[in-house]
Design a protein around this motif. Structure first.
Motif, mmCIF file in Angstrom:
data_model
loop_
_atom_site.group_PDB
_atom_site.id
_atom_site.type_symbol
_atom_site.label_atom_id
_atom_site.label_comp_id
_atom_site.label_asym_id
_atom_site.label_seq_id
_atom_site.Cartn_x
_atom_site.Cartn_y
_atom_site.Cartn_z
ATOM 1 N N LEU A 1 0.822 -1.205 0.000
ATOM 2 C CA LEU A 1 0.000 0.000 0.000
ATOM 3 C C LEU A 1 0.858 1.258 0.000
ATOM 4 N N CYS A 2 0.573 2.172 -0.920
ATOM 5 C CA CYS A 2 1.162 3.510 -0.906
ATOM 6 C C CYS A 2 0.121 4.478 -0.361
ATOM 7 N N TYR A 3 0.512 5.273 0.625
ATOM 8 C CA TYR A 3 -0.425 6.268 1.168
ATOM 9 C C TYR A 3 0.257 7.627 1.222
ATOM 10 N N VAL A 4 -0.411 8.615 0.639
ATOM 11 C CA VAL A 4 0.087 9.991 0.588
ATOM 12 C C VAL A 4 -0.931 10.895 1.260
ATOM 13 N N LEU A 5 -0.492 11.681 2.216
ATOM 14 C CA LEU A 5 -1.309 12.757 2.784
ATOM 15 C C LEU A 5 -0.490 14.028 2.646
ATOM 16 N N ASP A 6 -1.013 15.003 1.911
ATOM 17 C CA ASP A 6 -0.194 16.177 1.636
ATOM 18 C C ASP A 6 -1.069 17.419 1.511
ATOM 19 N N MET A 7 -0.380 18.552 1.381
ATOM 20 C CA MET A 7 -1.075 19.811 1.216
ATOM 21 C C MET A 7 -1.633 19.899 -0.201
ATOM 22 N N HIS A 8 -2.833 20.410 -0.343
ATOM 23 C CA HIS A 8 -3.469 20.503 -1.657
ATOM 24 C C HIS A 8 -2.811 21.624 -2.465
ATOM 25 N N PRO A 9 -2.520 21.374 -3.747
ATOM 26 C CA PRO A 9 -1.858 22.417 -4.548
ATOM 27 C C PRO A 9 -2.665 23.697 -4.700
ATOM 28 N N VAL A 10 -3.976 23.647 -4.506
ATOM 29 C CA VAL A 10 -4.765 24.883 -4.556
ATOM 30 C C VAL A 10 -4.290 25.858 -3.485
ATOM 31 N N GLY A 11 -3.891 25.336 -2.329
ATOM 32 C CA GLY A 11 -3.412 26.204 -1.251
ATOM 33 C C GLY A 11 -2.145 26.953 -1.604
ATOM 34 N N TYR A 12 -1.352 26.373 -2.526
ATOM 35 C CA TYR A 12 -0.098 27.009 -2.915
ATOM 36 C C TYR A 12 -0.293 28.147 -3.913
ATOM 37 N N LEU A 13 -1.536 28.398 -4.326
ATOM 38 C CA LEU A 13 -1.807 29.521 -5.216
ATOM 39 C C LEU A 13 -1.706 30.856 -4.490
ATOM 40 N N PHE A 14 -1.800 30.821 -3.168
ATOM 41 C CA PHE A 14 -1.917 32.039 -2.387
ATOM 42 C C PHE A 14 -0.648 32.314 -1.584
ATOM 43 N N ASP A 15 -0.355 33.572 -1.403
ATOM 44 C CA ASP A 15 0.784 33.979 -0.581
ATOM 45 C C ASP A 15 0.328 33.978 0.876
ATOM 46 N N GLU A 16 0.915 33.097 1.672
ATOM 47 C CA GLU A 16 0.479 32.944 3.063
ATOM 48 C C GLU A 16 0.763 34.169 3.914
ATOM 49 N N ARG A 17 1.567 35.088 3.388
ATOM 50 C CA ARG A 17 1.871 36.309 4.137
ATOM 51 C C ARG A 17 0.809 37.385 3.965
ATOM 52 N N GLU A 18 -0.084 37.228 2.987
ATOM 53 C CA GLU A 18 -1.099 38.233 2.694
ATOM 54 C C GLU A 18 -2.337 38.038 3.576
ATOM 55 N N PRO A 19 -3.048 39.129 3.883
ATOM 56 C CA PRO A 19 -4.213 39.036 4.777
ATOM 57 C C PRO A 19 -5.480 38.526 4.100
ATOM 58 N N VAL A 20 -5.459 38.341 2.774
ATOM 59 C CA VAL A 20 -6.628 37.850 2.052
ATOM 60 C C VAL A 20 -6.192 36.762 1.068
ATOM 61 N N LEU A 21 -7.175 35.963 0.631
ATOM 62 C CA LEU A 21 -6.909 34.944 -0.371
ATOM 63 C C LEU A 21 -6.971 35.576 -1.758
ATOM 64 N N ASP A 22 -5.809 35.814 -2.314
ATOM 65 C CA ASP A 22 -5.715 36.423 -3.639
ATOM 66 C C ASP A 22 -4.701 35.606 -4.451
ATOM 67 N N PRO A 23 -5.159 34.808 -5.412
ATOM 68 C CA PRO A 23 -4.231 33.942 -6.148
ATOM 69 C C PRO A 23 -3.109 34.737 -6.808
ATOM 70 N N CYS A 24 -1.879 34.322 -6.566
ATOM 71 C CA CYS A 24 -0.742 35.041 -7.135
ATOM 72 C C CYS A 24 0.338 34.108 -7.659
ATOM 73 N N PHE A 25 0.140 32.802 -7.553
ATOM 74 C CA PHE A 25 1.114 31.837 -8.054
ATOM 75 C C PHE A 25 0.455 30.895 -9.064
ATOM 76 N N ARG A 26 1.277 30.202 -9.839
ATOM 77 C CA ARG A 26 0.794 29.270 -10.848
ATOM 78 C C ARG A 26 0.205 28.008 -10.203
ATOM 79 N N TYR A 27 -0.796 27.456 -10.852
ATOM 80 C CA TYR A 27 -1.286 26.141 -10.454
ATOM 81 C C TYR A 27 -0.568 25.044 -11.231
ATOM 82 N N PHE A 28 -0.401 25.238 -12.522
ATOM 83 C CA PHE A 28 0.192 24.196 -13.343
ATOM 84 C C PHE A 28 1.704 24.152 -13.163
#
Length: 270
Positions: free
Chosen positions: A151-178
């Motif tokens: 069995l292979c099991y992966v639990l990881d952060m969703h790439p949608v979360g990486y679209l946003f700058d965690e330092r910003e006070p709002v969710l505003d996409p600023c990075f690539r998804y692909f």
């Protein structure tokens, strides 16, 4: 820069942060030594009974999750490229009186470092994939390390979360998804476990992969995907406006409804 240079920069960063993480409230080593588990309820349910099974934890850091699986009866091996992480993992295993093996090696060198051994379960999780420059090769390594029926099991952060700058006070996409071949370079002090920690090695390189690319890499490696699950929470405070609910962090009510973590279970054919 070469892949070796990227790995070396990341290794320096992780080596320096091992002692910071070890003493942080985020990892709560004292709680673990008192009997607590670092594993999430849904991963326990999704992996199932590990009693008597051989389990390899890739990118194990200082072994907290590895040893939590051992407490559930697994025969565990943890592997990480950080020498400081492996040293701390061995010390933690000794202090907790838990039988475990820890191996220092780059993930891509795991088959040689483990002398061709095969495992019932290969586990990786919680922010591991972004440190890997070649996802197809990762999946091939995982498949090669699994015993038939394993069995292979992966639990990881969703790439949608990486679209946003965690330092910003709002969710505003600023990075690539692909995905792109070149990594994203960061130069940030501190750590997710202790943002105020004084650090010297702050340069790091990360890769972002779509959900589709992760599933496809696993399938190309010959594993049969059993499920892909998505979750609306994280295991750390990814954004400053998140609210805590028990062990996890969620976006506040009224925010966008976004997937923030995912899990995949796949099996090697017999």
């Amino acid at each position: 820069m070469s892949a070796d240079a990227w790995f070396e920069a990341n290794r320096r960063r992780w080596d320096e942060r091992v002692p910071i993480h070890y003493r942080s409230s985020f990892y709560d080593v004292a709680g673990f030594l008192a009997g607590a588990s670092s594993l999430e309820p849904h991963e326990l349910a999704e992996v199932g009974d590990v009693g008597g099974k051989s389990l390899l934890h890739l990118q194990c850091h200082f072994g907290l999750d590895t040893l939590s699986w051992a407490r559930l009866g697994a025969r565990v091996t943890g592997l990480d490229f950080s020498g400081e992480g492996i040293r701390a993992a061995r010390e933690l295993a000794a202090e907790a009186d838990i039988s475990a093996e820890f191996v220092e090696a780059n993930l891509y060198d795991a088959p040689a470092a483990l002398a061709g051994r095969a495992f019932d379960i290969v586990y990786t999780g919680k922010g591991a994939l972004i440190w890997l420059p070649d996802l197809d090769r990762w999946a091939e390594v995982v498949a090669g390390l699994l015993a038939p029926g394993g069995l292979c099991y992966v639990l990881d952060m969703h790439p949608v979360g990486y679209l946003f700058d965690e330092r910003e006070p709002v969710l505003d996409p600023c990075f690539r998804y692909f995905s792109v071949p070149e990594p994203r370079r960061w130069d940030e002090p501190g750590s997710y476990a202790d943002p105020d920690a004084a650090t010297r090695y702050n340069e790091s390189y990360e890769w972002s992969y779509t959900i589709g690319s992760v599933v496809t890499a696993i399938a190309r490696a010959g594993l049969v995907v059993e499920f892909l699950h998505e979750f609306d929470h994280t295991v750390y405070r990814a954004f400053p406006f998140m609210r805590r609910e028990g062990r996890v962090w969620k976006l506040p009510a009224g925010s966008a409804d976004l997937p923030l973590m995912f899990s995949i279970r796949a099996r090697k054919p017999v």
